[in-house]
Design a protein around this motif. Structure first.
Motif, PDB file in Angstrom:
ATOM      1  N   GLY A 254       0.772  -1.552   0.265  1.00  0.00           N
ATOM      2  CA  GLY A 254       0.281   0.141  -0.114  1.00  0.00           C
ATOM      3  C   GLY A 254       0.706   1.473   0.047  1.00  0.00           C
ATOM      4  O   GLY A 254       2.178   1.159   0.083  1.00  0.00           O
ATOM      5  N   GLU A 255      -0.165   2.621  -0.749  1.00  0.00           N
ATOM      6  CA  GLU A 255       1.051   3.911   0.140  1.00  0.00           C
ATOM      7  C   GLU A 255       0.373   4.672   0.993  1.00  0.00           C
ATOM      8  O   GLU A 255      -1.413   4.598   1.156  1.00  0.00           O
ATOM      9  CB  GLU A 255       0.079   4.725  -1.088  1.00  0.00           C
ATOM     10  N   PHE A 256       1.777   4.906   2.216  1.00  0.00           N
ATOM     11  CA  PHE A 256       1.372   5.186   3.376  1.00  0.00           C
ATOM     12  C   PHE A 256       0.774   7.410   2.636  1.00  0.00           C
ATOM     13  O   PHE A 256       0.552   7.427   1.956  1.00  0.00           O
ATOM     14  CB  PHE A 256       2.253   5.741   4.184  1.00  0.00           C
ATOM     15  N   ASN A 257      -0.944   7.424   3.765  1.00  0.00           N
ATOM     16  CA  ASN A 257      -0.895   8.254   3.152  1.00  0.00           C
ATOM     17  C   ASN A 257      -1.614   9.265   4.670  1.00  0.00           C
ATOM     18  O   ASN A 257      -1.462   8.576   5.685  1.00  0.00           O
ATOM     19  CB  ASN A 257      -2.420   8.864   2.538  1.00  0.00           C
ATOM     20  N   VAL A 258      -1.924  10.591   4.449  1.00  0.00           N
ATOM     21  CA  VAL A 258      -2.677  10.907   6.169  1.00  0.00           C
ATOM     22  C   VAL A 258      -3.986  10.919   6.215  1.00  0.00           C
ATOM     23  O   VAL A 258      -4.046  12.084   5.153  1.00  0.00           O
ATOM     24  CB  VAL A 258      -1.257  12.604   6.567  1.00  0.00           C
ATOM     25  N   VAL A 259      -5.031  11.294   7.083  1.00  0.00           N
ATOM     26  CA  VAL A 259      -5.706  11.749   6.404  1.00  0.00           C
ATOM     27  C   VAL A 259      -6.293  12.408   7.961  1.00  0.00           C
ATOM     28  O   VAL A 259      -6.074  12.157   8.778  1.00  0.00           O
ATOM     29  CB  VAL A 259      -6.765  10.587   6.534  1.00  0.00           C
ATOM     30  N   GLN A 260      -6.834  13.646   7.755  1.00  0.00           N
ATOM     31  CA  GLN A 260      -7.730  14.352   8.783  1.00  0.00           C
ATOM     32  C   GLN A 260      -8.417  13.452   9.504  1.00  0.00           C
ATOM     33  O   GLN A 260     -10.004  13.778   9.359  1.00  0.00           O
ATOM     34  CB  GLN A 260      -7.551  15.789   8.577  1.00  0.00           C
ATOM     35  N   ASN A 261      -8.000  13.628  10.543  1.00  0.00           N
ATOM     36  CA  ASN A 261      -8.907  12.825  12.054  1.00  0.00           C
ATOM     37  C   ASN A 261     -10.947  13.246  11.810  1.00  0.00           C
ATOM     38  O   ASN A 261     -10.548  14.450  12.415  1.00  0.00           O
ATOM     39  CB  ASN A 261      -8.961  12.219  13.138  1.00  0.00           C
ATOM     40  N   ALA A 262     -12.020  12.802  11.861  1.00  0.00           N
ATOM     41  CA  ALA A 262     -12.882  13.412  11.970  1.00  0.00           C
ATOM     42  C   ALA A 262     -14.228  12.582  12.351  1.00  0.00           C
ATOM     43  O   ALA A 262     -13.858  11.352  11.703  1.00  0.00           O
ATOM     44  CB  ALA A 262     -13.735  14.111  10.492  1.00  0.00           C
ATOM     45  N   PRO A 263     -15.520  12.688  13.028  1.00  0.00           N
ATOM     46  CA  PRO A 263     -15.822  11.523  13.023  1.00  0.00           C
ATOM     47  C   PRO A 263     -16.937  11.459  11.995  1.00  0.00           C
ATOM     48  O   PRO A 263     -17.198  11.906  11.195  1.00  0.00           O
ATOM     49  CB  PRO A 263     -17.336  12.275  14.058  1.00  0.00           C
ATOM     50  N   MET A 264     -16.993   9.811  11.918  1.00  0.00           N
ATOM     51  CA  MET A 264     -17.838   9.265  11.071  1.00  0.00           C
ATOM     52  C   MET A 264     -18.441   8.373  11.261  1.00  0.00           C
ATOM     53  O   MET A 264     -19.576   7.872  10.656  1.00  0.00           O
ATOM     54  CB  MET A 264     -16.820   8.172  10.434  1.00  0.00           C
ATOM     55  N   GLY A 265     -18.977   8.263  12.795  1.00  0.00           N
ATOM     56  CA  GLY A 265     -19.937   7.576  13.193  1.00  0.00           C
ATOM     57  C   GLY A 265     -20.926   8.688  13.445  1.00  0.00           C
ATOM     58  O   GLY A 265     -21.444   9.901  13.573  1.00  0.00           O
ATOM     59  N   GLN A 266     -22.256   7.587  14.366  1.00  0.00           N
ATOM     60  CA  GLN A 266     -23.066   8.161  14.866  1.00  0.00           C
ATOM     61  C   GLN A 266     -22.866   9.107  16.185  1.00  0.00           C
ATOM     62  O   GLN A 266     -22.111   8.425  17.333  1.00  0.00           O
ATOM     63  CB  GLN A 266     -24.560   7.319  14.369  1.00  0.00           C
TER      64      GLN A 266
END
Length: 285
Positions: A254-266
């Motif tokens: 795979g390829e490393f990447n950066v994701v800005q953490n944000a709520p994805m749940g309820q």
């Protein structure tokens, strides 16, 4: 089945017995970085090892048995350092000034008398299966997962922290005999780190071993996030760049990447309490 030879694995000499150093040595016996930990870890990894090739089980048993010899050496060193220890409270008090200086200002009477009494009353001026605070080793830090690669990575960590402790204990003494003992034990830690890493290499290195377990089909993972570093800065400022933020992953899959953490749940909503749950009336529908 195991055999015993009454001769030590390596000579243990103490020229200037030091009861405070005996206390420090207990960490290398029964601390989380100590020899009881790695000995039991390797034994249980071996006893539970399942593989077509038994050489890994055999290797673990050889090293676990070697570690028994290390415990024996350290227990001998503790006893030898206690040769001239006071056996009465009144005598122990005389060591307060030295103890206070060595231990950096902690309560000297508590440190000196407490540990000397432990050595005297519980073990007869000998080592015991506990750490430098007298806390018994409780096996909570034994890692034996049944997964060869996972266990090898755990073993590298165990030997790395053990070697770090060994270096610190070597630096904490000027006794030539103790220095010589540590030169041997530190050398064995070096080999054991290489040994466990060699197993990882033999089973395919990072690319072959990772992710652990490699038997789980990665097609069933969430492909969007399996190589993403989650950044959790509240203001959204990107994290400093590192090997883990971009480029090919260590397993080459795979390829490393950066994701800005944000709520994805309820939003969590557990609903009202049950009438028979013992909750307050206001909690029950």
């Amino acid at each position: 089945m195991y055999y015993h030879d009454k001769r030590l694995q390596y000579p243990v000499r103490v020229e200037s017995p030091d009861p405070i150093y005996a206390r420090m040595l207990q960490q290398a016996i029964g601390g989380v970085e100590g020899e009881i930990r790695v000995c039991m870890q390797y034994f249980f990894q071996a006893w539970g090892n399942r593989a077509p090739n038994s050489k890994y089980r055999d290797m673990l048993l050889h090293t676990a048995t070697e570690e028994i010899g290390h415990i024996e050496m350290l227990a001998t060193a503790v006893a030898m350092n206690l040769e001239n220890s006071p056996t009465k409270v009144q005598e122990a008090g005389a060591a307060d000034a030295i103890v206070g200086a060595v231990m950096g200002g902690e309560n000297p009477r508590h440190i000196a008398e407490g540990m000397l009494h432990k050595h005297l009353l519980s073990s007869g001026m000998a080592a015991f299966p506990g750490n430098s605070d007298g806390v018994p080793f409780d096996m909570n830090h034994i890692y034996a997962s049944g997964n060869l690669a996972a266990d090898m990575y755990c073993n590298v960590a165990a030997e790395a922290t053990g070697r770090t402790l060994a270096v610190r204990l070597s630096n904490a003494t000027n006794d030539p005999g103790m220095k010589d003992m540590w030169s041997f034990l530190i050398a064995r830690d070096t080999m054991h780190q290489q040994q466990w890493l060699s197993v990882i290499e033999e089973v395919g290195g990072h690319e072959g071993a990772l992710p652990i377990p490699n038997s789980f089909p990665q097609s069933e993972e969430n492909q969007k996030y399996n190589y993403s570093f989650f950044a959790t800065n509240r203001d959204g400022v990107p994290p400093p760049e590192g090997r883990w933020t971009s480029g090919r992953s260590l397993d080459g899959k795979g390829e490393f990447n950066v994701v800005q953490n944000a709520p994805m749940g309820q939003v969590q909503d557990l609903g009202p309490a049950r009438p028979d749950s013992g909750a307050q009336s206001e909690q029950i529908a």
